[in-house]
Write a protein that holds these residues in place. Structure first.
Motif, mmCIF file in Angstrom:
data_model
loop_
_atom_site.group_PDB
_atom_site.id
_atom_site.type_symbol
_atom_site.label_atom_id
_atom_site.label_comp_id
_atom_site.label_asym_id
_atom_site.label_seq_id
_atom_site.Cartn_x
_atom_site.Cartn_y
_atom_site.Cartn_z
ATOM 1 N N MET A 1 0.851 -1.192 0.000
ATOM 2 C CA MET A 1 0.000 0.000 0.000
ATOM 3 C C MET A 1 0.885 1.239 0.000
ATOM 4 O O MET A 1 1.805 1.348 0.804
ATOM 5 C CB MET A 1 -0.906 -0.024 1.240
ATOM 6 C CG MET A 1 -1.871 1.110 1.324
ATOM 7 S SD MET A 1 -3.163 0.918 0.092
ATOM 8 C CE MET A 1 -4.158 2.317 0.435
ATOM 9 N N PRO A 2 0.619 2.204 -0.885
ATOM 10 C CA PRO A 2 1.409 3.438 -0.932
ATOM 11 C C PRO A 2 1.271 4.250 0.355
ATOM 12 O O PRO A 2 0.297 4.116 1.088
ATOM 13 C CB PRO A 2 0.798 4.195 -2.114
ATOM 14 C CG PRO A 2 0.077 3.156 -2.910
ATOM 15 C CD PRO A 2 -0.366 2.118 -1.940
ATOM 16 N N THR A 3 2.252 5.103 0.591
ATOM 17 C CA THR A 3 2.229 6.004 1.739
ATOM 18 C C THR A 3 0.997 6.894 1.655
ATOM 19 O O THR A 3 0.622 7.344 0.581
ATOM 20 C CB THR A 3 3.495 6.882 1.747
ATOM 21 O OG1 THR A 3 4.625 6.032 1.735
ATOM 22 C CG2 THR A 3 3.537 7.791 2.946
ATOM 23 N N SER A 4 0.377 7.183 2.784
ATOM 24 C CA SER A 4 -0.813 8.028 2.793
ATOM 25 C C SER A 4 -0.464 9.461 2.399
ATOM 26 O O SER A 4 0.490 10.052 2.905
ATOM 27 C CB SER A 4 -1.456 8.030 4.181
ATOM 28 O OG SER A 4 -2.556 8.925 4.191
ATOM 29 N N LEU A 5 -1.255 9.994 1.493
ATOM 30 C CA LEU A 5 -1.110 11.389 1.077
ATOM 31 C C LEU A 5 -1.990 12.304 1.922
ATOM 32 O O LEU A 5 -1.899 13.526 1.797
ATOM 33 C CB LEU A 5 -1.511 11.544 -0.396
ATOM 34 C CG LEU A 5 -0.802 10.664 -1.413
ATOM 35 C CD1 LEU A 5 -1.427 10.844 -2.789
ATOM 36 C CD2 LEU A 5 0.668 10.987 -1.466
ATOM 37 N N HIS B 1 1.300 12.953 -7.520
ATOM 38 C CA HIS B 1 1.575 13.243 -6.102
ATOM 39 C C HIS B 1 2.339 12.080 -5.503
ATOM 40 O O HIS B 1 2.036 10.931 -5.810
ATOM 41 C CB HIS B 1 0.266 13.284 -5.277
ATOM 42 C CG HIS B 1 -0.472 14.554 -5.280
ATOM 43 N ND1 HIS B 1 -1.784 14.623 -5.670
ATOM 44 C CD2 HIS B 1 -0.136 15.801 -4.906
ATOM 45 C CE1 HIS B 1 -2.222 15.852 -5.539
ATOM 46 N NE2 HIS B 1 -1.239 16.591 -5.079
ATOM 47 N N TRP B 2 3.275 12.356 -4.611
ATOM 48 C CA TRP B 2 3.899 11.315 -3.800
ATOM 49 C C TRP B 2 4.522 11.954 -2.574
ATOM 50 O O TRP B 2 4.757 13.151 -2.533
ATOM 51 C CB TRP B 2 4.926 10.509 -4.600
ATOM 52 C CG TRP B 2 6.176 11.250 -4.974
ATOM 53 C CD1 TRP B 2 7.355 11.248 -4.303
ATOM 54 C CD2 TRP B 2 6.368 12.105 -6.102
ATOM 55 N NE1 TRP B 2 8.270 12.045 -4.951
ATOM 56 C CE2 TRP B 2 7.683 12.581 -6.065
ATOM 57 C CE3 TRP B 2 5.550 12.525 -7.159
ATOM 58 C CZ2 TRP B 2 8.202 13.456 -7.017
ATOM 59 C CZ3 TRP B 2 6.060 13.394 -8.103
ATOM 60 C CH2 TRP B 2 7.378 13.837 -8.022
ATOM 61 N N VAL B 3 4.770 11.129 -1.568
ATOM 62 C CA VAL B 3 5.340 11.598 -0.308
ATOM 63 C C VAL B 3 6.747 11.042 -0.166
ATOM 64 O O VAL B 3 6.989 9.863 -0.422
ATOM 65 C CB VAL B 3 4.468 11.155 0.890
ATOM 66 C CG1 VAL B 3 5.146 11.472 2.208
ATOM 67 C CG2 VAL B 3 3.104 11.812 0.833
ATOM 68 N N GLU B 4 7.669 11.920 0.231
ATOM 69 C CA GLU B 4 9.026 11.529 0.620
ATOM 70 C C GLU B 4 9.296 12.186 1.960
ATOM 71 O O GLU B 4 9.302 13.411 2.054
ATOM 72 C CB GLU B 4 10.057 12.001 -0.411
ATOM 73 C CG GLU B 4 10.023 11.239 -1.716
ATOM 74 C CD GLU B 4 11.049 11.740 -2.721
ATOM 75 O OE1 GLU B 4 11.911 12.578 -2.362
ATOM 76 O OE2 GLU B 4 10.967 11.302 -3.875
ATOM 77 N N LYS C 1 -2.642 22.371 0.249
ATOM 78 C CA LYS C 1 -3.337 21.177 -0.233
ATOM 79 C C LYS C 1 -3.965 20.484 0.966
ATOM 80 O O LYS C 1 -3.313 20.305 1.998
ATOM 81 C CB LYS C 1 -2.367 20.186 -0.879
ATOM 82 C CG LYS C 1 -1.819 20.616 -2.194
ATOM 83 C CD LYS C 1 -2.720 20.187 -3.308
ATOM 84 C CE LYS C 1 -2.116 20.581 -4.634
ATOM 85 N NZ LYS C 1 -3.088 20.585 -5.680
ATOM 86 N N VAL C 2 -5.205 20.086 0.809
ATOM 87 C CA VAL C 2 -5.876 19.269 1.806
ATOM 88 C C VAL C 2 -6.312 18.002 1.085
ATOM 89 O O VAL C 2 -7.088 18.069 0.131
ATOM 90 C CB VAL C 2 -7.086 19.991 2.435
ATOM 91 C CG1 VAL C 2 -7.787 19.084 3.431
ATOM 92 C CG2 VAL C 2 -6.660 21.297 3.088
ATOM 93 N N ILE C 3 -5.762 16.873 1.513
ATOM 94 C CA ILE C 3 -6.074 15.593 0.874
ATOM 95 C C ILE C 3 -6.763 14.708 1.898
ATOM 96 O O ILE C 3 -6.250 14.498 2.993
ATOM 97 C CB ILE C 3 -4.802 14.914 0.329
ATOM 98 C CG1 ILE C 3 -4.099 15.846 -0.674
ATOM 99 C CG2 ILE C 3 -5.155 13.570 -0.312
ATOM 100 C CD1 ILE C 3 -2.769 15.324 -1.187
ATOM 101 N N GLU C 4 -7.954 14.237 1.522
ATOM 102 C CA GLU C 4 -8.750 13.391 2.406
ATOM 103 C C GLU C 4 -9.115 12.111 1.680
ATOM 104 O O GLU C 4 -9.188 12.081 0.450
ATOM 105 C CB GLU C 4 -10.049 14.117 2.796
ATOM 106 C CG GLU C 4 -9.845 15.442 3.466
ATOM 107 C CD GLU C 4 -11.142 16.240 3.606
ATOM 108 O OE1 GLU C 4 -12.144 15.900 2.943
ATOM 109 O OE2 GLU C 4 -11.135 17.203 4.367
ATOM 110 N N ARG C 5 -9.361 11.084 2.449
ATOM 111 C CA ARG C 5 -9.855 9.834 1.892
ATOM 112 C C ARG C 5 -11.069 9.418 2.692
ATOM 113 O O ARG C 5 -11.014 9.341 3.918
ATOM 114 C CB ARG C 5 -8.777 8.759 1.959
ATOM 115 C CG ARG C 5 -9.216 7.478 1.306
ATOM 116 C CD ARG C 5 -8.086 6.490 1.238
ATOM 117 N NE ARG C 5 -8.586 5.252 0.658
ATOM 118 C CZ ARG C 5 -7.912 4.135 0.652
ATOM 119 N NH1 ARG C 5 -6.705 4.096 1.177
ATOM 120 N NH2 ARG C 5 -8.424 3.053 0.121
#
Length: 137
Positions: free
Chosen positions: A1-5, A109-112, A41-45
């Motif tokens: 599973m990818p890192t949560s954005l 988009h991706w998180v580092e 940016k506000v990212i919700e799931r």
């Protein structure tokens, strides 16, 4: 599973935004305004639905989508076009392909670490934005 954005992210850098907006056909006047803005940016799931809000003191924009399902998007307040968008996971990147009047258009988009990276691309122009997670989260 990818890192949560998911979370609230404050912009810390914005490279070639003018070139990207120019490729979209955005007027010089609006580009000058947009270049001065510090975006958030506000990212919700919510279940299998993602909601991405881009907030500024000038204009806000929001999209919602399900991974892998094409959706109609109207880029109101941006370049005001009707496009078909599909967002997928490619490794740890959430990538969006946007089909419409402009060629090779989309974003990723991706998180580092504690940073959210966003690449916006259109017609050979690439804008690279970096956001830092809001400490008040």
């Amino acid at each position: 599973m990818p890192t949560s954005l998911c979370g609230t992210w404050d912009m810390i850098s914005n490279v070639n935004f003018d070139g990207y907006m120019s490729a979209l056909g955005i007027s010089t006047y609006l580009r000058k305004i947009a270049l001065r803005l510090k975006l958030k940016k506000v990212i919700e799931r919510q279940g299998d639905q993602y909601i991405i809000k881009t907030l500024s003191t000038f204009r806000n924009y929001a999209i919602s989508f399900k991974i892998g399902q094409e959706f109609e998007e109207f880029t109101k307040g941006l370049d005001n076009r009707h496009i078909k968008s599909t967002v997928t996971w490619q490794g740890n990147k959430q990538k969006c392909e946007q089909i419409g009047e402009k060629k090779n258009r989309g974003w990723a988009h991706w998180v580092e670490g504690d940073k959210l990276h966003l690449e916006l691309y259109c017609d050979g122009e690439v804008c690279k934005q970096v956001f830092k997670k809001n400490v008040n989260e």
